[in-house]
Scaffold this motif. Structure first.
Motif, PDB file in Angstrom:
ATOM      1  N   TRP A 216       2.415 -25.578 -25.807  1.00  0.00           N
ATOM      2  CA  TRP A 216       3.396 -24.738 -26.487  1.00  0.00           C
ATOM      3  C   TRP A 216       4.186 -23.857 -25.527  1.00  0.00           C
ATOM      4  O   TRP A 216       5.418 -23.817 -25.578  1.00  0.00           O
ATOM      5  CB  TRP A 216       2.691 -23.880 -27.535  1.00  0.00           C
ATOM      6  CG  TRP A 216       3.588 -23.015 -28.351  1.00  0.00           C
ATOM      7  CD1 TRP A 216       3.748 -21.655 -28.281  1.00  0.00           C
ATOM      8  CD2 TRP A 216       4.498 -23.455 -29.377  1.00  0.00           C
ATOM      9  NE1 TRP A 216       4.663 -21.221 -29.192  1.00  0.00           N
ATOM     10  CE2 TRP A 216       5.153 -22.313 -29.882  1.00  0.00           C
ATOM     11  CE3 TRP A 216       4.808 -24.706 -29.911  1.00  0.00           C
ATOM     12  CZ2 TRP A 216       6.105 -22.367 -30.897  1.00  0.00           C
ATOM     13  CZ3 TRP A 216       5.758 -24.767 -30.921  1.00  0.00           C
ATOM     14  CH2 TRP A 216       6.389 -23.608 -31.398  1.00  0.00           C
ATOM     15  N   ASP A 217       3.500 -23.164 -24.661  1.00  0.00           N
ATOM     16  CA  ASP A 217       4.191 -22.216 -23.771  1.00  0.00           C
ATOM     17  C   ASP A 217       5.045 -22.931 -22.738  1.00  0.00           C
ATOM     18  O   ASP A 217       6.224 -22.624 -22.573  1.00  0.00           O
ATOM     19  CB  ASP A 217       3.176 -21.303 -23.075  1.00  0.00           C
ATOM     20  CG  ASP A 217       2.497 -20.349 -24.043  1.00  0.00           C
ATOM     21  OD1 ASP A 217       3.125 -20.000 -25.063  1.00  0.00           O
ATOM     22  OD2 ASP A 217       1.345 -19.962 -23.791  1.00  0.00           O
ATOM     23  N   ASP A 222       8.419 -21.345 -28.303  1.00  0.00           N
ATOM     24  CA  ASP A 222       9.020 -20.138 -28.871  1.00  0.00           C
ATOM     25  C   ASP A 222      10.546 -20.164 -28.756  1.00  0.00           C
ATOM     26  O   ASP A 222      11.256 -19.683 -29.651  1.00  0.00           O
ATOM     27  CB  ASP A 222       8.478 -18.887 -28.164  1.00  0.00           C
ATOM     28  CG  ASP A 222       7.034 -18.603 -28.552  1.00  0.00           C
ATOM     29  OD1 ASP A 222       6.591 -19.119 -29.597  1.00  0.00           O
ATOM     30  OD2 ASP A 222       6.349 -17.881 -27.800  1.00  0.00           O
ATOM     31  N   VAL A 225      11.939 -22.493 -31.451  1.00  0.00           N
ATOM     32  CA  VAL A 225      11.912 -21.824 -32.753  1.00  0.00           C
ATOM     33  C   VAL A 225      13.041 -20.801 -32.847  1.00  0.00           C
ATOM     34  O   VAL A 225      13.731 -20.689 -33.873  1.00  0.00           O
ATOM     35  CB  VAL A 225      10.543 -21.141 -32.972  1.00  0.00           C
ATOM     36  CG1 VAL A 225      10.587 -20.236 -34.196  1.00  0.00           C
ATOM     37  CG2 VAL A 225       9.454 -22.200 -33.139  1.00  0.00           C
ATOM     38  N   GLU A 226      13.251 -20.052 -31.779  1.00  0.00           N
ATOM     39  CA  GLU A 226      14.316 -19.050 -31.752  1.00  0.00           C
ATOM     40  C   GLU A 226      15.686 -19.700 -31.921  1.00  0.00           C
ATOM     41  O   GLU A 226      16.574 -19.161 -32.604  1.00  0.00           O
ATOM     42  CB  GLU A 226      14.260 -18.285 -30.430  1.00  0.00           C
ATOM     43  CG  GLU A 226      15.243 -17.125 -30.326  1.00  0.00           C
ATOM     44  CD  GLU A 226      15.204 -16.442 -28.966  1.00  0.00           C
ATOM     45  OE1 GLU A 226      16.199 -15.767 -28.623  1.00  0.00           O
ATOM     46  OE2 GLU A 226      14.192 -16.589 -28.241  1.00  0.00           O
ATOM     47  N   LYS A 229      16.134 -20.640 -35.583  1.00  0.00           N
ATOM     48  CA  LYS A 229      16.395 -19.424 -36.362  1.00  0.00           C
ATOM     49  C   LYS A 229      17.853 -19.006 -36.201  1.00  0.00           C
ATOM     50  O   LYS A 229      18.539 -18.677 -37.182  1.00  0.00           O
ATOM     51  CB  LYS A 229      15.480 -18.283 -35.909  1.00  0.00           C
ATOM     52  CG  LYS A 229      15.705 -16.976 -36.674  1.00  0.00           C
ATOM     53  CD  LYS A 229      14.803 -15.866 -36.166  1.00  0.00           C
ATOM     54  CE  LYS A 229      14.964 -14.607 -37.025  1.00  0.00           C
ATOM     55  NZ  LYS A 229      16.357 -14.095 -37.095  1.00  0.00           N
ATOM     56  N   THR A 249       0.095 -21.344 -34.055  1.00  0.00           N
ATOM     57  CA  THR A 249      -0.193 -20.041 -34.644  1.00  0.00           C
ATOM     58  C   THR A 249       0.377 -19.931 -36.057  1.00  0.00           C
ATOM     59  O   THR A 249       1.418 -20.524 -36.375  1.00  0.00           O
ATOM     60  CB  THR A 249       0.390 -18.912 -33.782  1.00  0.00           C
ATOM     61  OG1 THR A 249       1.810 -19.075 -33.703  1.00  0.00           O
ATOM     62  CG2 THR A 249      -0.184 -18.934 -32.379  1.00  0.00           C
ATOM     63  N   SER A 251       1.825 -17.507 -37.465  1.00  0.00           N
ATOM     64  CA  SER A 251       3.126 -16.838 -37.508  1.00  0.00           C
ATOM     65  C   SER A 251       4.278 -17.822 -37.368  1.00  0.00           C
ATOM     66  O   SER A 251       5.373 -17.599 -37.895  1.00  0.00           O
ATOM     67  CB  SER A 251       3.216 -15.785 -36.404  1.00  0.00           C
ATOM     68  OG  SER A 251       3.083 -16.379 -35.121  1.00  0.00           O
ATOM     69  N   VAL A 252       4.037 -18.932 -36.663  1.00  0.00           N
ATOM     70  CA  VAL A 252       5.057 -19.977 -36.518  1.00  0.00           C
ATOM     71  C   VAL A 252       4.982 -20.948 -37.694  1.00  0.00           C
ATOM     72  O   VAL A 252       6.001 -21.320 -38.279  1.00  0.00           O
ATOM     73  CB  VAL A 252       4.901 -20.727 -35.180  1.00  0.00           C
ATOM     74  CG1 VAL A 252       5.885 -21.898 -35.094  1.00  0.00           C
ATOM     75  CG2 VAL A 252       5.114 -19.784 -34.004  1.00  0.00           C
ATOM     76  N   ASN A 334      18.056 -18.429 -23.168  1.00  0.00           N
ATOM     77  CA  ASN A 334      17.093 -18.110 -24.226  1.00  0.00           C
ATOM     78  C   ASN A 334      17.379 -18.946 -25.479  1.00  0.00           C
ATOM     79  O   ASN A 334      18.256 -19.816 -25.476  1.00  0.00           O
ATOM     80  CB  ASN A 334      17.110 -16.609 -24.541  1.00  0.00           C
ATOM     81  CG  ASN A 334      18.502 -16.120 -24.960  1.00  0.00           C
ATOM     82  OD1 ASN A 334      19.316 -16.905 -25.483  1.00  0.00           O
ATOM     83  ND2 ASN A 334      18.785 -14.853 -24.745  1.00  0.00           N
ATOM     84  N   GLY A 335      16.648 -18.675 -26.539  1.00  0.00           N
ATOM     85  CA  GLY A 335      16.799 -19.457 -27.761  1.00  0.00           C
ATOM     86  C   GLY A 335      18.199 -19.374 -28.348  1.00  0.00           C
ATOM     87  O   GLY A 335      18.729 -20.369 -28.849  1.00  0.00           O
TER      88      GLY A 335
END
Length: 384
Positions: A216-217, A222, A225-226, A229, A249, A251-252, A334-335
């Motif tokens: 994942w990392d 992340d 996902v960003e 969104k 997780t 939260s995801v 970034n995302g």
């Protein structure tokens, strides 16, 4: 020399029959060598002493805020090589060594030609992949010496990207004439890939994006996902199907635009078929991987006509061509940056064009038939 008479010794730690190892790459490479000759596995065995010393050294390293690469220590290399001491290499016409760059130095192959296969070099991985960060200086020095000796002891080197080839030449003093760059292919059956359909994508329809990876990392989960969104917040209705993560997780998983598919084992026919279906139903791959040698996911995405959105790092430029079969953004992106770039491609109606070119890149170089044809040329030059 004909296939019926060519005997190949295949050196590796893991079994070439395991489809899970390295996303199925070991299995696929071994299978393709079986089309060249009769293959016999020569296992690099990790003895109980090897495993014990590796655990002890890793515990000590962790307590001091360090990592250790035990295979690239003199003692680790010596213990690995013990399993090769009893081998009569004269019985083989060719030796293929897979991802064991510290264990070949000093081995007397008795004039049998040796091909070394990998997607990276030890020096290229230092402070790039997490397990190779914060190594002791002595570990680095020993590792460099061991891999330099190993690669100098082989006849030909096949690497999967220019990034790794440049490291072999610059960091390990290898002759560029014996280095061959051949990209990996998609580890999916031709039968499933032949169901390709061009994706005619517009931002007026609900879109399904794919995240495909088991880390994942490192793979930038992340950030993916960003990006999704941001797209939803800016008028592009879409979802992200996450494939490969065993323990995502909550939260995801609970996000309304995320569907967690979980880890899918290619050794299981049902799970393999589910993977093929997931790739085929998506419109693009979002994989902002922060460190990458040559992700098989890029080849598999191209096989299904999926443009890829990722970072420009490591061996990725051999698999993704900007604005053609995908987009590479700088590692600082970034995302939101990924979301903006994806929306820009949608607004400019580039997705259908990128989908078609992704398929063309797969047919031209990101498939195992092309890989095998190139390898056969190398083998013929060595054994004849």
């Amino acid at each position: 020399m004909t296939r019926e008479h060519l005997k190949i010794g295949f050196i590796s730690v893991d079994s070439p029959e395991d489809k899970k190892t390295s996303s199925g790459t070991l299995y696929t490479i071994a299978s393709n060598f079986k089309s060249i000759g009769d293959l016999e596995w020569i296992q690099l065995s990790k003895s109980k002493l090897y495993n014990f010393l590796e655990i002890i050294l890793k515990v000590i390293a962790k307590s001091l805020g360090r990592n250790v690469c035990f295979s690239h220590t003199k003692i680790g290399s010596r213990l690995l090589k013990k399993s090769l001491n009893h081998i009569d290499f004269t019985q083989y016409d060719l030796i293929v060594a897979y991802w064991c760059g510290s264990a070949l130095g000093g081995i007397n192959f008795k004039n049998t030609p040796v091909i070394y296969l990998s997607d990276a070099t030890f020096p290229a991985m230092i402070n790039y992949y997490h397990p190779f960060s914060h190594l002791w200086k002595w570990n680095i020095n020993q590792g460099l010496q061991l891999e330099r000796e190993s690669l100098s002891n082989v006849s030909s080197i096949i690497l999967s990207s220019d990034w790794s080839a440049n490291s072999a030449i610059k960091d390990l003093d290898q002759d560029s004439k014996k280095i061959n760059v051949i990209e990996f292919g998609a580890n999916m059956s031709e039968k499933d890939i032949d169901h390709f359909r061009q994706h005619n994508i517009t931002n007026e329809q609900e879109l399904t994006f794919l995240f495909l990876g088991v880390e994942w990392d490192r793979k930038g989960g992340d950030i993916a996902v960003e990006a999704i969104k941001w797209l939803n917040d800016n008028g592009v209705k879409c979802s992200l199907h996450i494939v490969g993560i065993k323990n995502l997780t909550e939260s995801v998983k609970s996000l309304p635009y995320v569907e967690n598919i979980g880890f899918l084992n290619k050794n299981d026919p049902t799970q393999y078929q589910k993977l093929a279906e997931e790739i085929s139903k998506c419109c693009a791959l979002i994989l902002p991987t922060k460190a990458e040698c040559s992700a098989i996911a890029f080849a598999e995405a191209s096989a299904y006509g999926l443009p890829t959105f990722t970072y420009e790092t490591g061996g990725i430029p051999n698999y993704i061509q900007n604005n053609l079969n995908g987009i590479m953004l700088p590692i600082s992106a970034n995302g939101m940056d990924f979301g903006i770039k994806i929306k820009e491609c949608l607004d400019n109606h580039l997705f259908s064009q990128m989908s078609q070119f992704a398929r063309e890149v797969y047919l031209q170089k990101l498939n195992w038939n092309v890989w095998t044809a190139k390898v056969k040329g190398i083998v013929n030059n060595l054994v004849n």
